[in-house]
Design a protein around this motif. Structure first.
Motif: not given
Length: 93
Positions: A32-37
């Protein structure tokens, strides 16, 4: 419960035990990326191979369905090989 219902449950249970492990039983890990995506998936190689085999089988089923719906004339393999060999012989002349 009727005898017929019991028989169906018994047969279904037997068939279910012979089926391959469901794709829904996989244990994927997500990148995931830093935003949880979710960006990517990590699968154990056995799960990946099983998924690819099931996708290949699904593609074969779809191609079969398309072929059955078409108005093509089907011949058995032995006749097809004879026609191919005959065509090749003519082309080589």
């Amino acid at each position: 419960m009727k005898d017929r219902d019991f028989l169906f449950i018994l047969i279904f249970t037997e068939i279910k035990q012979t089926l391959p492990k469901s794709l829904y039983d996989m244990k994927p890990q997500f990148v995931t990326d830093d935003h949880g995506k979710k960006l990517a998936v990590i699968l154990p190689i056995n799960d990946y191979n099983r998924m690819m085999n099931e996708l290949d089988e699904l593609e074969d089923i779809k191609l079969y369905d398309v072929a059955k719906k078409s108005d093509q004339k089907f011949i058995d393999a032995e006749q097809a090989f004879k026609e191919i060999d005959k065509k090749r012989a003519v082309e080589q002349m």
